[in-house]
Write an enzyme that holds these catalytic residues in place. Structure first.
Site, PDB file in Angstrom:
ATOM      1  N   ASP A  38       4.946  -2.759  -6.519  1.00 34.13           N
ATOM      2  CA  ASP A  38       6.272  -3.053  -5.965  1.00 34.13           C
ATOM      3  C   ASP A  38       6.450  -4.476  -5.452  1.00 34.13           C
ATOM      4  O   ASP A  38       7.304  -4.726  -4.601  1.00 34.13           O
ATOM      5  CB  ASP A  38       6.539  -2.079  -4.811  1.00 34.13           C
ATOM      6  CG  ASP A  38       5.412  -2.089  -3.793  1.00 34.13           C
ATOM      7  OD1 ASP A  38       4.677  -3.091  -3.740  1.00 34.13           O
ATOM      8  OD2 ASP A  38       5.263  -1.104  -3.055  1.00 34.13           O
ATOM      9  N   GLU A  54      10.111  -4.207  -1.176  1.00 36.05           N
ATOM     10  CA  GLU A  54       9.283  -3.433  -2.121  1.00 36.05           C
ATOM     11  C   GLU A  54       9.968  -2.170  -2.640  1.00 36.05           C
ATOM     12  O   GLU A  54       9.798  -1.811  -3.806  1.00 36.05           O
ATOM     13  CB  GLU A  54       7.945  -3.067  -1.474  1.00 36.05           C
ATOM     14  CG  GLU A  54       6.982  -4.233  -1.279  1.00 36.05           C
ATOM     15  CD  GLU A  54       7.244  -5.038  -0.012  1.00 36.05           C
ATOM     16  OE1 GLU A  54       8.196  -4.710   0.738  1.00 36.05           O
ATOM     17  OE2 GLU A  54       6.506  -6.014   0.235  1.00 36.05           O
ATOM     18  N   ARG A  96       7.083  -7.564   5.638  1.00 31.97           N
ATOM     19  CA  ARG A  96       8.239  -8.401   5.993  1.00 31.97           C
ATOM     20  C   ARG A  96       9.119  -7.752   7.046  1.00 31.97           C
ATOM     21  O   ARG A  96       9.644  -8.419   7.927  1.00 31.97           O
ATOM     22  CB  ARG A  96       9.084  -8.674   4.745  1.00 31.97           C
ATOM     23  CG  ARG A  96       8.700  -9.937   4.011  1.00 31.97           C
ATOM     24  CD  ARG A  96       9.574 -10.113   2.781  1.00 31.97           C
ATOM     25  NE  ARG A  96       9.515 -11.463   2.263  1.00 31.97           N
ATOM     26  CZ  ARG A  96       8.482 -12.002   1.650  1.00 31.97           C
ATOM     27  NH1 ARG A  96       7.375 -11.318   1.495  1.00 31.97           N
ATOM     28  NH2 ARG A  96       8.535 -13.240   1.195  1.00 31.97           N
ATOM     29  N   GLU A 154       0.862   2.717 -10.537  1.00 28.20           N
ATOM     30  CA  GLU A 154       1.269   3.084  -9.159  1.00 28.20           C
ATOM     31  C   GLU A 154       2.787   3.280  -9.111  1.00 28.20           C
ATOM     32  O   GLU A 154       3.496   2.725  -8.274  1.00 28.20           O
ATOM     33  CB  GLU A 154       0.808   2.055  -8.119  1.00 28.20           C
ATOM     34  CG  GLU A 154       0.765   2.621  -6.702  1.00 28.20           C
ATOM     35  CD  GLU A 154       0.373   1.603  -5.629  1.00 28.20           C
ATOM     36  OE1 GLU A 154       1.245   0.885  -5.121  1.00 28.20           O
ATOM     37  OE2 GLU A 154      -0.836   1.541  -5.321  1.00 28.20           O
ATOM     38  N   HIS A 196       1.148  -7.264   7.526  1.00 30.48           N
ATOM     39  CA  HIS A 196       1.864  -8.338   6.832  1.00 30.48           C
ATOM     40  C   HIS A 196       3.296  -8.000   6.461  1.00 30.48           C
ATOM     41  O   HIS A 196       4.033  -8.878   6.032  1.00 30.48           O
ATOM     42  CB  HIS A 196       1.122  -8.716   5.546  1.00 30.48           C
ATOM     43  CG  HIS A 196       1.127  -7.613   4.526  1.00 30.48           C
ATOM     44  ND1 HIS A 196       2.164  -7.412   3.662  1.00 30.48           N
ATOM     45  CD2 HIS A 196       0.225  -6.641   4.255  1.00 30.48           C
ATOM     46  CE1 HIS A 196       1.897  -6.369   2.887  1.00 30.48           C
ATOM     47  NE2 HIS A 196       0.726  -5.880   3.227  1.00 30.48           N
ATOM     48  N   HIS A 226      -3.600 -12.108   7.693  1.00 27.96           N
ATOM     49  CA  HIS A 226      -2.931 -12.440   6.419  1.00 27.96           C
ATOM     50  C   HIS A 226      -2.443 -13.889   6.463  1.00 27.96           C
ATOM     51  O   HIS A 226      -2.034 -14.381   7.512  1.00 27.96           O
ATOM     52  CB  HIS A 226      -1.744 -11.476   6.260  1.00 27.96           C
ATOM     53  CG  HIS A 226      -1.143 -11.440   4.890  1.00 27.96           C
ATOM     54  ND1 HIS A 226      -0.365 -12.459   4.392  1.00 27.96           N
ATOM     55  CD2 HIS A 226      -1.209 -10.506   3.912  1.00 27.96           C
ATOM     56  CE1 HIS A 226       0.034 -12.152   3.171  1.00 27.96           C
ATOM     57  NE2 HIS A 226      -0.462 -10.964   2.846  1.00 27.96           N
TER      58      HIS A 226
HETATM   59  C1  UD1 Z   1       3.276  -9.955  -0.780  1.00 29.69           C
HETATM   60  C2  UD1 Z   1       4.188  -8.872  -1.378  1.00 29.69           C
HETATM   61  C3  UD1 Z   1       3.943  -7.520  -0.706  1.00 29.69           C
HETATM   62  C4  UD1 Z   1       2.466  -7.179  -0.716  1.00 29.69           C
HETATM   63  C5  UD1 Z   1       1.682  -8.316  -0.083  1.00 29.69           C
HETATM   64  C6  UD1 Z   1       0.203  -8.025  -0.127  1.00 29.69           C
HETATM   65  C7  UD1 Z   1       6.457  -9.406  -2.165  1.00 29.69           C
HETATM   66  C8  UD1 Z   1       7.836  -9.699  -1.783  1.00 29.69           C
HETATM   67  N1  UD1 Z   1       5.588  -9.218  -1.158  1.00 29.69           N
HETATM   68  O1  UD1 Z   1       3.704 -10.194   0.560  1.00 29.69           O
HETATM   69  O2  UD1 Z   1       4.672  -6.520  -1.398  1.00 29.69           O
HETATM   70  O3  UD1 Z   1       2.260  -5.986   0.010  1.00 29.69           O
HETATM   71  O4  UD1 Z   1       1.939  -9.520  -0.802  1.00 29.69           O
HETATM   72  O5  UD1 Z   1      -0.515  -8.902   0.688  1.00 29.69           O
HETATM   73  O6  UD1 Z   1       6.116  -9.388  -3.329  1.00 29.69           O
HETATM   74  N2  UD1 Z   1      -0.051 -17.268   1.423  1.00 29.69           N
HETATM   75  C9  UD1 Z   1      -1.038 -18.215   1.289  1.00 29.69           C
HETATM   76  N3  UD1 Z   1      -2.146 -17.910   0.527  1.00 29.69           N
HETATM   77  C10 UD1 Z   1      -2.302 -16.705  -0.083  1.00 29.69           C
HETATM   78  C11 UD1 Z   1      -1.282 -15.735   0.079  1.00 29.69           C
HETATM   79  C12 UD1 Z   1      -0.163 -16.028   0.807  1.00 29.69           C
HETATM   80  O7  UD1 Z   1      -0.950 -19.301   1.834  1.00 29.69           O
HETATM   81  O8  UD1 Z   1      -3.309 -16.483  -0.759  1.00 29.69           O
HETATM   82  C13 UD1 Z   1       1.150 -17.600   2.226  1.00 29.69           C
HETATM   83  C14 UD1 Z   1       2.067 -18.613   1.505  1.00 29.69           C
HETATM   84  O9  UD1 Z   1       2.657 -19.440   2.452  1.00 29.69           O
HETATM   85  C15 UD1 Z   1       3.123 -17.679   0.872  1.00 29.69           C
HETATM   86  C16 UD1 Z   1       3.273 -16.653   1.972  1.00 29.69           C
HETATM   87  O10 UD1 Z   1       1.938 -16.427   2.428  1.00 29.69           O
HETATM   88  O11 UD1 Z   1       4.320 -18.353   0.579  1.00 29.69           O
HETATM   89  C17 UD1 Z   1       3.945 -15.361   1.606  1.00 29.69           C
HETATM   90  O12 UD1 Z   1       3.403 -14.813   0.418  1.00 29.69           O
HETATM   91  P1  UD1 Z   1       4.303 -13.710  -0.400  1.00 29.69           P
HETATM   92  O13 UD1 Z   1       3.533 -13.258  -1.584  1.00 29.69           O
HETATM   93  O14 UD1 Z   1       5.668 -14.239  -0.639  1.00 29.69           O
HETATM   94  O15 UD1 Z   1       4.494 -12.547   0.631  1.00 29.69           O
HETATM   95  P2  UD1 Z   1       3.450 -11.566   1.312  1.00 29.69           P
HETATM   96  O16 UD1 Z   1       3.943 -11.349   2.694  1.00 29.69           O
HETATM   97  O17 UD1 Z   1       2.067 -12.047   1.093  1.00 29.69           O
HETATM   98  N1  UDP Z   2      -8.219  -6.355   1.868  1.00 28.29           N
HETATM   99  C1  UDP Z   2      -9.170  -7.354   1.592  1.00 28.29           C
HETATM  100  N2  UDP Z   2      -9.428  -8.293   2.554  1.00 28.29           N
HETATM  101  C2  UDP Z   2      -8.800  -8.293   3.764  1.00 28.29           C
HETATM  102  C3  UDP Z   2      -7.813  -7.297   4.020  1.00 28.29           C
HETATM  103  C4  UDP Z   2      -7.546  -6.345   3.033  1.00 28.29           C
HETATM  104  O1  UDP Z   2      -9.753  -7.360   0.511  1.00 28.29           O
HETATM  105  O2  UDP Z   2      -9.087  -9.167   4.596  1.00 28.29           O
HETATM  106  C5  UDP Z   2      -7.903  -5.362   0.810  1.00 28.29           C
HETATM  107  C6  UDP Z   2      -7.845  -3.898   1.238  1.00 28.29           C
HETATM  108  O3  UDP Z   2      -9.096  -3.266   1.130  1.00 28.29           O
HETATM  109  C7  UDP Z   2      -6.804  -3.315   0.272  1.00 28.29           C
HETATM  110  C8  UDP Z   2      -5.882  -4.476  -0.009  1.00 28.29           C
HETATM  111  O4  UDP Z   2      -6.598  -5.662   0.354  1.00 28.29           O
HETATM  112  O5  UDP Z   2      -7.396  -2.931  -0.960  1.00 28.29           O
HETATM  113  C9  UDP Z   2      -4.596  -4.375   0.772  1.00 28.29           C
HETATM  114  O6  UDP Z   2      -3.864  -5.554   0.653  1.00 28.29           O
HETATM  115  P1  UDP Z   2      -2.585  -5.867   1.538  1.00 28.29           P
HETATM  116  O7  UDP Z   2      -2.682  -5.161   2.834  1.00 28.29           O
HETATM  117  O8  UDP Z   2      -2.428  -7.342   1.544  1.00 28.29           O
HETATM  118  O9  UDP Z   2      -1.380  -5.295   0.665  1.00 28.29           O
HETATM  119  P2  UDP Z   2      -0.702  -3.852   0.490  1.00 28.29           P
HETATM  120  O10 UDP Z   2      -1.760  -2.866   0.145  1.00 28.29           O
HETATM  121  O11 UDP Z   2       0.004  -3.519   1.764  1.00 28.29           O
HETATM  122  O12 UDP Z   2       0.274  -4.062  -0.612  1.00 28.29           O
END
Ligand code: UD1
Ligand code: UDP
Length: 372
Positions: A97, A133, A215, A119, A213, A246
């Protein structure tokens, strides 16, 4: 020979799709399989690629600091067009999602590719939670040709939306395939991150593992969560809270501002997957708004308090190993106190029983594709 393109972009999608890639690779005579990463996440995605020892065939490298949904969506669709024209896949696999899932599915549909949704069928039926999502997964289901539902409940959700039953397969969640792979692999590798964690953490204390994390929790939700963690740490000296934070700046800022001065709260960088699985195993209790962790924890017998108002994963709540506490300060503190003080109540939540999968989801997906 069927041509398969597996597309993903964030940490959890990588964890849940790389076991599928490995499974497809067992049949090189039947499938030519390539990986395209949008790199919606960069560092957190690369951690998972490194652990699975996979080099993507296409890397769109789209992450921007503090990115917005509009430009990310547009960039994914435009960048994928080139990949689809070059590889010309028969099937494109997307997951769950995220913005990557929804935008990639749409790009694939425009190019006439069969979209396979892994999924599929998780629903809250509230388009504002989880945001965005719930809308992403509903749109992806509209577009998809085939739907791989982790549970019977998710299959029922799809049927309610008039998805043809013959296009749905109940497979279990591929996250359990990943979890079992990780538990096995970590036995044979020398992990310096785990050695560092052993130095950092007092394992004689009760470890509370925290992640967050979502939103819809940004702002007030995170403030209340952090206040609750502070109170728990002040009242319970027998506890150590470990929080891999995160990398989203909307999460980093409040968490570091509110919690970095506490002695028994350790804020650390996101961990690689095997280290995180190790840490889950050391924990007494997990507080999280993560979807994947809700699915993994029942396999490890770890109780989870979910920091959200709704969940699309009702199965473990019904089974009694996961409780929905929301983001309200009072309810987080109250439920955590109960689990720390009432052993009978705690024990009831530690049953090892997983409604989300048995580790064979990927082979079921491939069996289905061979017939379709
Ligand atoms: C995203 C997904 C969410 C998922 C989550 C898992 C969307 C809208 N959101 O949310 O569904 O559950 O990932 O973690 O698709 N950033 C870094 N380095 C990284 C990752 C993120 O710097 O490796 C920072 C960046 O500034 C980036 C921001 O986090 O712009 C947000 O990342 P984004 O993928 O837009 O949203 P998440 O909150 O991570
Ligand atoms: N996870 C990881 N390192 C971390 C925190 C989580 O590898 O520091 C793994 C966790 O075991 C799970 C996945 O990341 O498999 C969950 O990711 P996240 O919470 O970012 O996203 P969501 O599942 O909510 O989409």
């Amino acid at each position: 020979m069927k041509k398969i393109l597996i597309t993903f972009g964030t940490r959890p999608e990588a964890i849940k799709m790389l076991p599928l890639f490995q499974e497809f690779n067992k049949y090189p005579d039947l499938f030519q399989t390539k990986i395209c990463v949008t790199a919606q996440h960069r560092e957190m995605l690369d951690q998972v690629l490194d652990f699975f020892e996979v080099q993507p065939d296409f890397d769109l490298n789209l992450m921007k600091p503090g990115q917005n949904l509009h430009s990310l969506t547009a960039n994914i669709i435009l960048s994928l067009k080139t990949v689809l024209e070059e590889f010309k896949p028969d099937y494109m696999f997307v997951h769950g999602d995220t913005t990557t899932s929804m935008a990639a599915a749409l790009a694939g549909f425009y190019s006439g590719v069969k979209i396979c949704h892994v999924e599929a069928g998780l629903r809250t039926f509230n388009i504002h939670s989880p945001f965005p999502e719930e809308m992403n997964r509903q749109i992806t289901a509209r577009i998809a040709t085939y739907h791989f539902a982790p549970t019977e409940n998710s299959k029922r959700n799809l049927i309610k939306e008039n998805i043809n039953e013959s296009t749905i397969s109940v497979t279990g969640n591929t996250v359990i395939d990943a979890l079992l792979h990780s538990v096995e692999k970590v036995k044979h590798i020398n992990n310096s991150e785990i050695l560092n964690l052993k130095e950092l953490i007092n394992l004689n204390k009760k470890i509370i593992l925290v992640t967050g994390h979502r939103r819809e929790n940004h702002g007030e939700g995170f403030i209340q969560i952090c206040q609750a963690l502070k109170t728990i740490a002040e009242r319970h000296h027998e506890v150590e809270i470990i929080y891999p934070v995160h990398l989203n700046p909307n999460v980093q800022k409040p968490v570091y501002e509110m919690l970095s001065h506490m002695d028994n709260i350790k804020l650390i960088n996101p961990l690689s997957y095997p280290s995180f699985v190790w840490l889950m195993n050391q924990s007494y209790l997990i507080l999280t708004d993560s979807g994947g962790i809700q699915e993994e924890a029942p396999s490890l017998g770890k109780p989870v308090l979910v920091l959200r108002e709704v969940t699309e994963r009702p199965e473990a709540v019904e089974q009694g190993t996961v409780i929905l506490v929301g983001t309200n300060y009072e309810s987080i503190v109250k439920k955590t106190n109960l689990l720390l003080s009432n052993n009978h109540y705690y024990k009831r939540m530690t049953r090892i029983q997983n409604p989300y999968g048995d580790g064979n989801a990927c082979s079921r997906i491939i069996e289905f594709i061979l017939k379709n």
